[in-house]
Design an enzyme around this catalytic site. Structure first.
Site, PDB file in Angstrom:
ATOM      1  N   PRO A   1       0.783  -1.228   0.000  1.00  0.00           N
ATOM      2  CA  PRO A   1       0.000   0.000   0.000  1.00  0.00           C
ATOM      3  C   PRO A   1       0.822   1.289   0.000  1.00  0.00           C
ATOM      4  CG  PRO A   1      -0.199  -1.164   2.098  1.00  0.00           C
ATOM      5  CD  PRO A   1       0.472  -2.094   1.147  1.00  0.00           C
ATOM      6  N   ASN A   2       0.312   2.232  -0.739  1.00  0.00           N
ATOM      7  CA  ASN A   2       0.839   3.603  -0.825  1.00  0.00           C
ATOM      8  C   ASN A   2       2.122   3.725  -1.645  1.00  0.00           C
ATOM      9  OD1 ASN A   2      -1.234   4.810   0.864  1.00  0.00           O
ATOM     10  ND2 ASN A   2      -0.283   3.671   2.522  1.00  0.00           N
TER      11      ASN A   2
ATOM     12  N   ARG B   1       4.704  11.003  -1.566  1.00  0.00           N
ATOM     13  CA  ARG B   1       5.202  10.617  -0.234  1.00  0.00           C
ATOM     14  C   ARG B   1       6.462  11.420   0.080  1.00  0.00           C
ATOM     15  NH1 ARG B   1       4.402   4.324   1.183  1.00  0.00           N
ATOM     16  NH2 ARG B   1       4.292   5.184   3.294  1.00  0.00           N
TER      17      ARG B   1
ATOM     18  N   TYR C   1      11.638   8.465   1.154  1.00  0.00           N
ATOM     19  CA  TYR C   1      11.455   7.467   0.090  1.00  0.00           C
ATOM     20  C   TYR C   1      12.183   7.794  -1.206  1.00  0.00           C
ATOM     21  CZ  TYR C   1       7.983   5.588   3.263  1.00  0.00           C
ATOM     22  OH  TYR C   1       7.378   5.045   4.359  1.00  0.00           O
TER      23      TYR C   1
ATOM     24  N   ASN D   1       7.817  -5.871  -1.048  1.00  0.00           N
ATOM     25  CA  ASN D   1       7.830  -4.741  -0.127  1.00  0.00           C
ATOM     26  C   ASN D   1       6.405  -4.629   0.399  1.00  0.00           C
ATOM     27  OD1 ASN D   1       7.800  -2.357   1.259  1.00  0.00           O
ATOM     28  ND2 ASN D   1       8.940  -1.185  -0.272  1.00  0.00           N
TER      29      ASN D   1
ATOM     30  N   ALA E   1       3.259  -0.837   4.771  1.00  0.00           N
ATOM     31  CA  ALA E   1       2.772  -0.822   6.165  1.00  0.00           C
ATOM     32  C   ALA E   1       2.279  -2.196   6.628  1.00  0.00           C
ATOM     33  CB  ALA E   1       1.681   0.228   6.335  1.00  0.00           C
TER      34      ALA E   1
ATOM     35  N   ASP F   1       1.362 -15.367   6.668  1.00  0.00           N
ATOM     36  CA  ASP F   1       0.994 -16.771   6.445  1.00  0.00           C
ATOM     37  C   ASP F   1       1.005 -17.111   4.955  1.00  0.00           C
ATOM     38  OD1 ASP F   1       0.770 -17.197   9.142  1.00  0.00           O
ATOM     39  OD2 ASP F   1      -1.426 -17.262   9.191  1.00  0.00           O
TER      40      ASP F   1
ATOM     41  N   GLU G   1      12.287  -9.865   1.504  1.00  0.00           N
ATOM     42  CA  GLU G   1      11.548  -8.671   1.946  1.00  0.00           C
ATOM     43  C   GLU G   1      12.430  -7.445   1.681  1.00  0.00           C
ATOM     44  OE1 GLU G   1      11.014  -8.770   6.193  1.00  0.00           O
ATOM     45  OE2 GLU G   1      10.213  -6.728   6.274  1.00  0.00           O
TER      46      GLU G   1
ATOM     47  N   HIS H   1      12.681  -2.974   1.655  1.00  0.00           N
ATOM     48  CA  HIS H   1      12.140  -1.666   2.015  1.00  0.00           C
ATOM     49  C   HIS H   1      13.016  -0.579   1.416  1.00  0.00           C
ATOM     50  CE1 HIS H   1       9.379  -3.477   4.829  1.00  0.00           C
ATOM     51  NE2 HIS H   1      10.376  -4.258   5.210  1.00  0.00           N
TER      52      HIS H   1
ATOM     53  N   ARG I   1      13.374   4.267  12.064  1.00  0.00           N
ATOM     54  CA  ARG I   1      12.213   5.155  12.044  1.00  0.00           C
ATOM     55  C   ARG I   1      11.352   4.950  13.301  1.00  0.00           C
ATOM     56  NH1 ARG I   1       9.429   4.668   6.409  1.00  0.00           N
ATOM     57  NH2 ARG I   1       8.314   6.460   7.299  1.00  0.00           N
TER      58      ARG I   1
HETATM   59  C1  DQA Z   1       8.316   0.838   3.557  1.00  0.00           C
HETATM   60  C2  DQA Z   1       8.472   1.076   5.067  1.00  0.00           C
HETATM   61  C3  DQA Z   1       7.130   0.910   5.774  1.00  0.00           C
HETATM   62  O1  DQA Z   1       7.292   1.159   7.173  1.00  0.00           O
HETATM   63  C4  DQA Z   1       6.120   1.909   5.234  1.00  0.00           C
HETATM   64  O2  DQA Z   1       4.870   1.703   5.835  1.00  0.00           O
HETATM   65  C5  DQA Z   1       6.029   1.902   3.754  1.00  0.00           C
HETATM   66  C6  DQA Z   1       7.229   1.711   2.959  1.00  0.00           C
HETATM   67  C7  DQA Z   1       9.622   1.138   2.788  1.00  0.00           C
HETATM   68  O3  DQA Z   1       9.717   0.716   1.643  1.00  0.00           O
HETATM   69  O4  DQA Z   1      10.496   1.827   3.320  1.00  0.00           O
HETATM   70  O5  DQA Z   1       4.966   2.163   3.196  1.00  0.00           O
HETATM   71  O6  DQA Z   1       7.994  -0.527   3.355  1.00  0.00           O
END
Ligand code: DQA
Length: 144
Positions: free
Chosen positions: A9-10, A17, A22, A73, A76, A86, A97, A99, A106
């Site tokens: 998301p986002n 953002r 980011y 990624n 949140a 799961d 994973e 980020h 943070r």
């Molecule tokens: C994120 C880090 C997460 O805490 C955050 O909610 C994101 C982006 C990152 O890529 O740094 O939306 O996954």
């Protein structure tokens, strides 16, 4: 070889953002960067983004069934989605994973990842290069 890259998301709104966290890639620029990086590593990247938990779970099931490696990624969802954890655990191919930011540097709620415990590994804090580092790690994992 095909690889599935899932963004949560986002992330499609990197344009609005906080760029001090980011970076200044837009989402389409990030997708192109990942696709080009994947090609260099010998992968064909299928890069997807969703703001919805159920959709991401469906994509993880698809990767599990097709035995496709995954870079995710979870955004949140990283911090609280046991359902995504799961589903990710069903993927028996390597799952990395990533980020953009370093969640450990943070707010405290970002210090917990419910995904890391089932991931092959976690890479964060390198901006878009986190994905390239993950692709390189994936390349050595699948060529083992
Ligand atoms: C994120 C880090 C997460 O805490 C955050 O909610 C994101 C982006 C990152 O890529 O740094 O939306 O996954």
């Amino acid at each position: 070889m095909k690889i599935l890259v899932i963004n949560g998301p986002n992330l499609a709104r990197l344009d609005i953002r906080d760029s001090s966290i980011y970076g200044d890639f837009t989402y389409p620029q990030l997708v192109k960067f990942i696709e080009d990086g994947a090609t260099k590593c010998g992968f064909m990247a299928d890069v997807r983004q969703s703001d919805e938990e159920a959709q991401i779970i469906g994509w993880l099931h698809e990767a599990a069934d097709a035995k496709i490696p995954v870079i995710i990624n979870p955004a949140a969802f990283t911090h609280y989605s046991y359902a995504i954890r799961d589903a990710a655990d069903l993927v028996k191919s390597p799952l990395i994973e990533v980020h953009l930011s370093n969640p450990m540097a943070r707010e405290e709620f970002r210090h917990t990842s419910v995904i890391s415990g089932i991931a092959t590994g976690t890479i964060g804090g390198f901006g878009p290069n986190s994905y390239i580092l993950a692709l390189e790690a994936m390349k050595s994992l699948v060529n083992k």
